[in-house]
Design an enzyme around this catalytic site. Structure first.
Site, PDB file in Angstrom:
ATOM      1  CE  LYS A   1      -0.700   0.067   5.367  1.00 49.66           C
ATOM      2  NZ  LYS A   1      -1.713   0.215   6.178  1.00 49.66           N
TER       3      LYS A   1
ATOM      4  CE1 TYR B   1      13.960  31.754   4.846  1.00 53.70           C
ATOM      5  CE2 TYR B   1      13.838  29.141   4.399  1.00 53.70           C
ATOM      6  CZ  TYR B   1      13.234  30.979   4.133  1.00 53.70           C
ATOM      7  OH  TYR B   1      12.999  31.062   2.888  1.00 53.70           O
TER       8      TYR B   1
END
EC number: 5.1.1.1
Length: 357
Positions: free
Chosen positions: A35, A254
């Site tokens: 899956k 950042y």
């Protein structure tokens, strides 16, 4: 030319890991759980690699089962969530898909046209999907009355705490399951997720369901895949696109979340959270270049991240950095990011090409 940021998929590692699952399953057969696009590895290529190893695949939904058929495989495919609408049952019957039925509505759709063979989900304590043990007699009687019981393949359940070696819940769920399905010994049983394969004396009955272990990540708390005899199937790598010396007192990225305490040789790597690398993997998260382990510095950006090259002074622009793979396990990176390997593998985005080798 595209940037050389890729996820390299080792198909031999996939086969090794499936054989490890089959070995641990003992007398049980193992269905390959593919899956979520083969846990991010590419469902078609994963199915191609494992098709000779198993006679059953397991997926979450019918779209994934159709993808297996699209890859040319005629194996039985188990739909772990069953179907989401009545008309899909006819498609399951035509295509040889085996839905797991877990609620009364799904049962009510049977017999209204073509009905597939199916599994029945038993809720033994996970409390997500499935019939409670005391509901099974009525369920089975209803199937018998409707002339549909012969289509039932077996019973499944799912363990909530099999990844925790100290938890007693798996044993409790196993006992509940055995008692619940005992009146129907002609039907098969399936309980074993990846973690259950590593639990001593855990019965796996007729079919086990190895998932994350097929891809080399660990399903067991406190263990890496390598410690469990698994091989990483995905190596996520990206190039160094620049190097520089960050001077003592200067920051990177950042938020200026990391500041150099001394002059530090640093490199920028062409990968970020838009590629699926976890944003919360901060300073100290391991990576590797030229076969040597290094560490991340500061915050991960959308398209880039910084690494400390102090330990590898010979590293240069163009060198490929391993974000996870054979040198640095995905389990380690997940630990630094406060998550699990499952999320990292399935989260690698479509802009990262999969190269199957």
């Amino acid at each position: 030319m595209p940037r050389p940021t890729v996820a390299r998929i080792d198909l031999d590692a996939l086969k090794h890991n499936f054989r490890r699952a089959r070995e641990l399953a003992g007398t049980a057969y193992a269905m390959a759980v593919v899956k979520a696009d083969g846990y991010g590895h590419g469902i078609g290529s994963v199915a191609d690699a494992l098709a000779p190893e198993t006679s059953r695949f397991a997926v979450a939904c019918i779209e994934e089962a159709i993808a297996i058929r699209g890859a040319g495989h005629r194996h039985s495919v188990v739909l772990l969530q069953g179907t989401h609408q009545k008309d899909d049952l006819a498609e399951c019957e035509r295509s040889g898909f085996e839905p797991v039925l877990h609620c009364q509505q799904q049962l009510s759709w049977l017999g209204a046209g073509r009905s597939p063979r199916f599994w029945i989900k038993v809720n033994t304590g996970m409390n997500r999907l499935g019939f409670r043990p005391e509901e099974l007699p009525e369920v089975m009687a209803g199937l018998e009355e409707a002339g549909l019981k012969h289509l039932a393949i077996g019973f499944v359940t799912h363990f909530a705490c099999a990844d925790d070696p100290d938890s007693e819940m798996t044993g409790l769920q196993t006992r509940i399951f055995e008692r619940a399905v005992a009146p129907w010994p002609d039907l098969m049983r399936s309980v074993g997720n990846s973690a259950a394969h590593f639990r001593p004396n855990q019965p796996l009955y007729e079919w086990s369901r190895p998932g994350i272990m097929l891809y080399g990540a660990s399903p067991v708390e406190g263990k890496t895949g390598a410690e469990l005899g698994l091989c990483p199937a995905m190596t996520l790598q990206a190039p160094l696109i620049t190097t520089r010396v960050v001077r003592a007192g200067e920051s990177v990225g950042y938020g200026a979340s990391w500041t150099a305490s001394q002059d530090t040789r640093m490199g920028m790597v062409a990968i970020g959270y838009a590629d699926g690398y976890p944003r919360h993997a901060g300073t100290g998260t391991p990576a590797a270049v030229r076969g040597q382990r290094i560490r991340l510095l500061g915050r991960v950006s959308m398209d880039m991240l910084a690494v400390d090259l102090s330990a590898v002074p010979e590293a240069r622009e163009g060198d490929l950095v391993e974000l996870w793979g054979k040198t640095v396990s995905v389990d380690e990176v997940a630990g630094y990011a406060g998550t699990i390997g499952y999320e990292l593998l399935t989260g690698v985005t479509s802009r990262v090409p999969r190269v199957h080798e």
